[in-house]
Design a protein around this motif. Structure first.
Motif, PDB file in Angstrom:
ATOM      1  N   PHE A 112      93.276  39.038   2.336  1.00  0.00           N
ATOM      2  CA  PHE A 112      94.523  39.422   2.991  1.00  0.00           C
ATOM      3  C   PHE A 112      94.308  40.513   4.038  1.00  0.00           C
ATOM      4  CE2 PHE A 112      96.731  37.748  -0.914  1.00  0.00           C
ATOM      5  CZ  PHE A 112      97.368  36.707  -0.253  1.00  0.00           C
ATOM      6  N   GLY A 113      93.149  41.176   3.997  1.00  0.00           N
ATOM      7  CA  GLY A 113      92.893  42.231   4.969  1.00  0.00           C
ATOM      8  C   GLY A 113      92.877  41.713   6.392  1.00  0.00           C
ATOM      9  N   ASP A 114      92.143  40.626   6.620  1.00  0.00           N
ATOM     10  CA  ASP A 114      92.112  40.041   7.958  1.00  0.00           C
ATOM     11  C   ASP A 114      93.495  39.570   8.375  1.00  0.00           C
ATOM     12  OD1 ASP A 114      89.423  40.501   8.280  1.00  0.00           O
ATOM     13  OD2 ASP A 114      88.829  38.525   7.534  1.00  0.00           O
ATOM     14  N   LEU A 115      94.244  39.066   7.403  1.00  0.00           N
ATOM     15  CA  LEU A 115      95.613  38.631   7.697  1.00  0.00           C
ATOM     16  C   LEU A 115      96.457  39.808   8.176  1.00  0.00           C
ATOM     17  CD1 LEU A 115      97.682  36.361   5.300  1.00  0.00           C
ATOM     18  CD2 LEU A 115      98.717  38.236   6.523  1.00  0.00           C
ATOM     19  N   MET A 116      96.377  40.938   7.454  1.00  0.00           N
ATOM     20  CA  MET A 116      97.154  42.115   7.840  1.00  0.00           C
ATOM     21  C   MET A 116      96.736  42.636   9.205  1.00  0.00           C
ATOM     22  SD  MET A 116      97.652  44.354   4.348  1.00  0.00           S
ATOM     23  CE  MET A 116      95.939  44.386   3.849  1.00  0.00           C
ATOM     24  N   ARG A 117      95.440  42.659   9.437  1.00  0.00           N
ATOM     25  CA  ARG A 117      94.929  43.154  10.709  1.00  0.00           C
ATOM     26  C   ARG A 117      95.423  42.280  11.861  1.00  0.00           C
ATOM     27  NH1 ARG A 117      88.532  44.448  11.787  1.00  0.00           N
ATOM     28  NH2 ARG A 117      88.825  46.114  13.293  1.00  0.00           N
ATOM     29  N   GLY A 118      95.397  40.950  11.624  1.00  0.00           N
ATOM     30  CA  GLY A 118      95.883  40.039  12.656  1.00  0.00           C
ATOM     31  C   GLY A 118      97.363  40.212  12.939  1.00  0.00           C
ATOM     32  N   LEU A 119      98.151  40.403  11.878  1.00  0.00           N
ATOM     33  CA  LEU A 119      99.588  40.585  12.074  1.00  0.00           C
ATOM     34  C   LEU A 119      99.893  41.881  12.820  1.00  0.00           C
ATOM     35  CD1 LEU A 119     101.126  39.374   8.695  1.00  0.00           C
ATOM     36  CD2 LEU A 119     101.098  38.189  10.881  1.00  0.00           C
ATOM     37  N   LEU A 120      99.147  42.936  12.501  1.00  0.00           N
ATOM     38  CA  LEU A 120      99.358  44.198  13.207  1.00  0.00           C
ATOM     39  C   LEU A 120      99.057  44.049  14.694  1.00  0.00           C
ATOM     40  CD1 LEU A 120      97.871  46.705  10.620  1.00  0.00           C
ATOM     41  CD2 LEU A 120     100.239  46.609  11.385  1.00  0.00           C
ATOM     42  N   ALA A 121      98.025  43.293  15.013  1.00  0.00           N
ATOM     43  CA  ALA A 121      97.703  43.056  16.419  1.00  0.00           C
ATOM     44  C   ALA A 121      98.774  42.216  17.098  1.00  0.00           C
ATOM     45  CB  ALA A 121      96.340  42.377  16.525  1.00  0.00           C
ATOM     46  N   GLU A 122      99.285  41.215  16.381  1.00  0.00           N
ATOM     47  CA  GLU A 122     100.295  40.335  16.970  1.00  0.00           C
ATOM     48  C   GLU A 122     101.625  41.040  17.177  1.00  0.00           C
ATOM     49  OE1 GLU A 122     100.109  37.356  18.231  1.00  0.00           O
ATOM     50  OE2 GLU A 122      97.971  37.193  17.802  1.00  0.00           O
ATOM     51  N   MET A 123     101.881  42.111  16.418  1.00  0.00           N
ATOM     52  CA  MET A 123     103.139  42.842  16.577  1.00  0.00           C
ATOM     53  C   MET A 123     103.309  43.382  17.985  1.00  0.00           C
ATOM     54  SD  MET A 123     103.371  44.936  12.948  1.00  0.00           S
ATOM     55  CE  MET A 123     104.794  45.936  13.450  1.00  0.00           C
ATOM     56  N   THR A 124     102.202  43.671  18.669  1.00  0.00           N
ATOM     57  CA  THR A 124     102.295  44.197  20.035  1.00  0.00           C
ATOM     58  C   THR A 124     102.670  43.113  21.037  1.00  0.00           C
ATOM     59  OG1 THR A 124      99.935  43.810  20.485  1.00  0.00           O
ATOM     60  CG2 THR A 124     100.542  45.924  19.492  1.00  0.00           C
ATOM     61  N   ARG A 125     102.507  41.848  20.637  1.00  0.00           N
ATOM     62  CA  ARG A 125     102.783  40.744  21.560  1.00  0.00           C
ATOM     63  C   ARG A 125     104.026  39.940  21.194  1.00  0.00           C
ATOM     64  NH1 ARG A 125      96.963  40.652  21.305  1.00  0.00           N
ATOM     65  NH2 ARG A 125      96.978  39.292  19.484  1.00  0.00           N
ATOM     66  N   ASP A 126     104.511  40.117  19.973  1.00  0.00           N
ATOM     67  CA  ASP A 126     105.639  39.313  19.499  1.00  0.00           C
ATOM     68  C   ASP A 126     106.730  40.254  18.990  1.00  0.00           C
ATOM     69  OD1 ASP A 126     107.426  37.708  18.029  1.00  0.00           O
ATOM     70  OD2 ASP A 126     105.861  36.245  17.564  1.00  0.00           O
ATOM     71  N   PRO A 127     107.723  40.583  19.816  1.00  0.00           N
ATOM     72  CA  PRO A 127     108.762  41.539  19.413  1.00  0.00           C
ATOM     73  C   PRO A 127     109.527  41.106  18.171  1.00  0.00           C
ATOM     74  CG  PRO A 127     108.834  41.160  21.788  1.00  0.00           C
ATOM     75  CD  PRO A 127     107.880  40.154  21.213  1.00  0.00           C
ATOM     76  N   GLU A 128     109.786  39.812  18.018  1.00  0.00           N
ATOM     77  CA  GLU A 128     110.533  39.346  16.843  1.00  0.00           C
ATOM     78  C   GLU A 128     109.726  39.587  15.575  1.00  0.00           C
ATOM     79  OE1 GLU A 128     112.545  35.336  14.877  1.00  0.00           O
ATOM     80  OE2 GLU A 128     111.198  35.150  16.605  1.00  0.00           O
ATOM     81  N   LEU A 129     108.437  39.270  15.609  1.00  0.00           N
ATOM     82  CA  LEU A 129     107.584  39.505  14.455  1.00  0.00           C
ATOM     83  C   LEU A 129     107.524  40.997  14.129  1.00  0.00           C
ATOM     84  CD1 LEU A 129     105.486  38.462  12.365  1.00  0.00           C
ATOM     85  CD2 LEU A 129     103.736  38.904  14.105  1.00  0.00           C
ATOM     86  N   ALA A 130     107.369  41.828  15.146  1.00  0.00           N
ATOM     87  CA  ALA A 130     107.284  43.276  14.936  1.00  0.00           C
ATOM     88  C   ALA A 130     108.542  43.807  14.266  1.00  0.00           C
ATOM     89  CB  ALA A 130     107.052  43.982  16.273  1.00  0.00           C
ATOM     90  N   GLU A 131     109.703  43.371  14.733  1.00  0.00           N
ATOM     91  CA  GLU A 131     110.957  43.859  14.168  1.00  0.00           C
ATOM     92  C   GLU A 131     111.133  43.405  12.722  1.00  0.00           C
ATOM     93  OE1 GLU A 131     114.461  45.932  13.873  1.00  0.00           O
ATOM     94  OE2 GLU A 131     112.872  46.034  15.371  1.00  0.00           O
ATOM     95  N   LEU A 132     110.770  42.166  12.434  1.00  0.00           N
ATOM     96  CA  LEU A 132     110.913  41.655  11.072  1.00  0.00           C
ATOM     97  C   LEU A 132     109.972  42.383  10.111  1.00  0.00           C
ATOM     98  CD1 LEU A 132     111.240  37.827  11.726  1.00  0.00           C
ATOM     99  CD2 LEU A 132     112.969  39.301  10.711  1.00  0.00           C
ATOM    100  N   ILE A 133     108.753  42.658  10.543  1.00  0.00           N
ATOM    101  CA  ILE A 133     107.815  43.372   9.686  1.00  0.00           C
ATOM    102  C   ILE A 133     108.303  44.786   9.425  1.00  0.00           C
ATOM    103  CG2 ILE A 133     105.506  44.408   9.632  1.00  0.00           C
ATOM    104  CD1 ILE A 133     104.438  41.842  10.840  1.00  0.00           C
ATOM    105  N   ARG A 134     108.809  45.450  10.464  1.00  0.00           N
ATOM    106  CA  ARG A 134     109.327  46.806  10.274  1.00  0.00           C
ATOM    107  C   ARG A 134     110.511  46.814   9.313  1.00  0.00           C
ATOM    108  NH1 ARG A 134     107.975  47.611  15.894  1.00  0.00           N
ATOM    109  NH2 ARG A 134     109.995  46.737  16.503  1.00  0.00           N
ATOM    110  N   GLN A 135     111.365  45.789   9.398  1.00  0.00           N
ATOM    111  CA  GLN A 135     112.571  45.753   8.571  1.00  0.00           C
ATOM    112  C   GLN A 135     112.288  45.328   7.139  1.00  0.00           C
ATOM    113  OE1 GLN A 135     115.323  43.104  10.454  1.00  0.00           O
ATOM    114  NE2 GLN A 135     115.940  44.558  12.025  1.00  0.00           N
ATOM    115  N   ARG A 136     111.350  44.398   6.945  1.00  0.00           N
ATOM    116  CA  ARG A 136     111.322  43.699   5.672  1.00  0.00           C
ATOM    117  C   ARG A 136     110.048  43.825   4.836  1.00  0.00           C
ATOM    118  NH1 ARG A 136     113.485  37.884   7.357  1.00  0.00           N
ATOM    119  NH2 ARG A 136     113.010  37.468   5.170  1.00  0.00           N
ATOM    120  N   ILE A 137     108.900  44.085   5.441  1.00  0.00           N
ATOM    121  CA  ILE A 137     107.729  44.183   4.556  1.00  0.00           C
ATOM    122  C   ILE A 137     106.907  45.443   4.769  1.00  0.00           C
ATOM    123  CG2 ILE A 137     107.444  41.731   4.093  1.00  0.00           C
ATOM    124  CD1 ILE A 137     105.283  41.583   6.185  1.00  0.00           C
TER     125      ILE A 137
END
Length: 221
Positions: A112-137
């Motif tokens: 899951f580490g690589d998964l988390m790292r990838g999601l953190l990187a994608e947050m800078t490019r995907d505003p919807e993903l970033a907002e959902l992660i901040r709100q929910r997980i």
């Protein structure tokens, strides 16, 4: 003439011929398929079509429940407990913080580490993903750190003002930043240094006495 001894090519899977699943059973299958896809190809290459094929269902069944890829991924991460850790009570602040950081480091060193790292990187490019992660997980849940600090306040180890200060998340922030920059594994010596050289001294130092702002005339603002 083809060789009859040669094995026949397996036909493509047809989800319509499998047992029909509904409700929670189908949703669970889709979310687990999403986690598998994230681990295998990452968020950038994940598609609803690939998830549907992996879950052996139709693409429409995925879209009915999750209108966007970001919403699907966030719910899958919640199901997989990507950011969750256990918090045994060691009886002291230092022990609790060490347990928290070591469990986070172990999670970061897992698949899951690589998964988390990838999601953190994608947050800078995907505003919807970033907002959902901040709100929910949250990749590092503030509530987890808060539990550790609230215990310390009840024991009398810390003053209550720490709970709402910027100092509260410094340890987890440092661990996360090290992981993003250098990856896993995170050495135990590094974790101990964070706790003993940075975090505990910071939490136990009284807050600075801030002078009131003054206007150009010299009166308090």
């Amino acid at each position: 003439m083809p060789n009859s001894a040669e094995p026949a090519t397996a036909p493509p899977l047809d989800h319509r011929k499998g047992p029909r699943r509904r409700g929670e059973e189908l949703e669970s299958a889709i979310l687990l398929a999403t986690l598998d896809e994230l681990t295998e190809v990452g968020y950038a290459s994940l598609t609803m079509e690939r998830v549907a094929a992996r879950a052996r269902t139709g693409k429409a069944a995925v879209y009915r429940r999750w209108p966007s890829r970001a919403q699907l991924v966030v719910d899958a991460c919640k199901l997989g407990k990507v950011s969750e850790v256990d918090l045994p009570d060691t009886g002291e602040l230092r022990g609790d913080v060490l347990v928290l950081l070591r469990q986070m480091a172990a999670k970061m060193a897992s698949p899951f580490g690589d998964l988390m790292r990838g999601l953190l990187a994608e947050m800078t490019r995907d505003p919807e993903l970033a907002e959902l992660i901040r709100q929910r997980i949250h990749t590092v849940r503030p509530a987890t750190v808060q539990i550790v600090l609230e215990r310390a306040v009840r024991r009398g180890e810390l003053e209550a003002w720490v709970l709402t200060s910027r100092r509260a998340t410094v340890a987890t922030d440092l661990l996360r930043n090290q992981f993003l920059l250098f990856g896993a594994p995170l050495e135990d010596d590094f974790i101990t240094d964070i706790v003993d050289d940075v975090y505990l001294p910071l939490l136990l130092t009284p807050p600075p006495c801030r002078r009131p702002h003054t206007s150009p005339s010299g009166d308090p603002a």
